[in-house]
Design an enzyme around this catalytic site. Structure first.
Site, PDB file in Angstrom:
ATOM      1  CG  HIS A   9      -2.259   0.640   0.963  1.00  0.00           C
ATOM      2  ND1 HIS A   9      -2.417   1.756   0.164  1.00  0.00           N
ATOM      3  CD2 HIS A   9      -3.499   0.336   1.400  1.00  0.00           C
ATOM      4  CE1 HIS A   9      -3.697   2.095   0.127  1.00  0.00           C
ATOM      5  NE2 HIS A   9      -4.368   1.248   0.867  1.00  0.00           N
TER       6      HIS A   9
ATOM      7  CG  ASP B  96     -12.977  -5.598 -20.712  1.00  0.00           C
ATOM      8  OD1 ASP B  96     -12.623  -6.797 -20.632  1.00  0.00           O
ATOM      9  OD2 ASP B  96     -13.665  -5.161 -21.647  1.00  0.00           O
TER      10      ASP B  96
END
Length: 415
Positions: free
Chosen positions: A120, A337
């Site tokens: 992170h 996608d």
């Protein structure tokens, strides 16, 4: 309201040997410093990225399960999560480890699960989605991402000389004198769905002068209050709500951070009160605290946080009697996608993540089996507290009489 998927689903995952996927072409051998907003690990040292070109950790796998077996509504916590994102030995550290771990698991129905673990310090949710989107574009044949990555971490570095100009109670040193940090054992994970009818039911408790509050503000006030009541802290003890606020918008920075910036660009503004005040006052009390907290974040606030990191040795945010919420409804995980269309679920795999279990919850966009768009929130609590939490929340969702009426008194929090 809560998840109806089977938590007893068990399946077998066959994994190939983890491998490092190196860049296709040579990359610059250099050292890049993280910003002072990225670098909040609490060890008092300055982090930098050693660009070795060794690549990211990748695991290819197959599972003997279909997507349909996961249930009608895909929401966290997902069964066998440790199998769907294998913790490769010696890969989970902040230092001297790959920055990403990705596992792609093929299902026997033809679908697949793309799981990812991120260091992170490298990026926040929008930055991670930017990376995943770029991977998807190139998997579909693009020669380059539509949004090029921008480093520019110096934009969120401390000033010279550093000067803390705002109040930052999110970094207060609070001793756990009453042993109130949530225990590691007996943790229960559940997800709660808030669609149009649930949000409308909760808005009955909002007085007229707060009627324009956002859904985020409303849910945060409700969940903070119910969670505090379920954990039953000492009435006079302080409790905190940390609201992750993204500073990428034009309103937060002038000029705004450049398009393509993928570093951490959020802070943890906090509201503080006592358990008794939060539990005994009407919902409006918590709601006003949450609303004020969000408005605290300005460009000056961000700079003040960066300066504090340098001056105070990069402290960890307060975890004692703290609840942290992160809204990823607009991050775009479901829009990624890879060539097979949009995902049926995209977002955090569970709540309560991090070094201290139970502290954090995510607000995740979700469509239920009725076709209603809403928000699903994973909650992680000890077993005894989860029962009370469900009771308190159900009472608000199903209660016949709202807590606002003509005799309502406005209670202002202390400044």
């Amino acid at each position: 309201m809560d998840s109806k998927q089977s938590s007893e689903l068990v399946f077998t995952v066959r994994r190939q040997k983890p491998e490092l996927i190196a860049p296709e072409k040579p990359t610059p051998r250099e050292t890049k410093f993280l910003s002072d907003i990225d670098d909040q690990e609490g060890t008092g040292r300055k982090l930098m990225v050693d660009c070795t070109g060794e690549g990211i950790m990748f695991v290819e796998a197959d599972a003997d399960v279909t997507l349909e077996e996961f249930g009608d509504e895909l929401q966290p916590p997902f069964p066998c999560l440790d199998e769907l994102l294998f913790d490769v030995p010696h890969s989970a550290g902040v230092l001297n480890c790959p920055l990403l771990l990705i596992q792609v698991t093929r299902l026997i129905c033809g679908g697949f699960i793309f799981s990812l673990r991120l260091n992170h310090t490298m990026s926040d949710a929008p930055g991670l989605v930017q990376f995943m989107t770029a991977v998807g574009e190139m998997a579909r044949g693009a020669s380059a991402p539509s949004v090029l990555p921008v480093w520019c971490r110096e934009l969120l570095n401390a000033r010279n000389p550093p000067q803390v100009t705002c109040t930052h109670h999110e970094y207060d040193e609070v001793p756990d004198t009453k042993d109130t940090i949530i225990p590691l054992d007996d943790m229960v994970h559940k997800s709660f769905f808030f669609g149009p009818s649930e949000v409308s039911a909760l808005r009955r408790f909002v007085p007229y002068h707060l009627r324009k509050c956002s859904t985020f503000e409303l849910l945060t006030a409700v969940l903070w209050r119910c969670r505090t009541m379920s954990l039953k802290p000492d009435p006079e003890e302080e409790v905190r709500i940390l609201c992750i606020v993204n500073a990428r918008s034009n309103a937060r920075f002038n000029p705004p951070l450049p398009t393509g910036y993928y570093g951490n660009a959020f802070v943890f503004p906090v509201a503080v009160t006592t358990a008794a005040k939060l539990s005994k006052n009407p919902l409006a009390y918590a709601l006003e605290l949450v609303k004020k907290t969000k408005t605290d974040v300005t460009e000056e606030y961000m700079k003040s946080v960066a300066d504090l990191m340098v001056l105070k040795g990069r402290p960890h945010f307060t975890v004692v009697r703290t609840y942290l919420v992160s809204d990823v409804t607009r991050a775009g995980f479901r829009e990624v996608d890879f060539g097979w269309g949009k995902a049926v679920y995209g977002g955090p795999a569970k709540g309560g993540v991090g070094a201290i279990p139970g502290v954090a919850s995510f607000y995740i966009p979700f469509k239920n089996k009725k076709g209603e768009n809403g928000i699903v929130v994973p909650i992680c609590l000890p077993g005894f507290a989860m029962e009370t939490f469900i009771k308190e929340l159900d009472g608000m969702l199903k209660g016949d009489a709202p807590l606002v009426n003509s005799n309502y008194a406005i209670i202002k929090p202390a400044l």
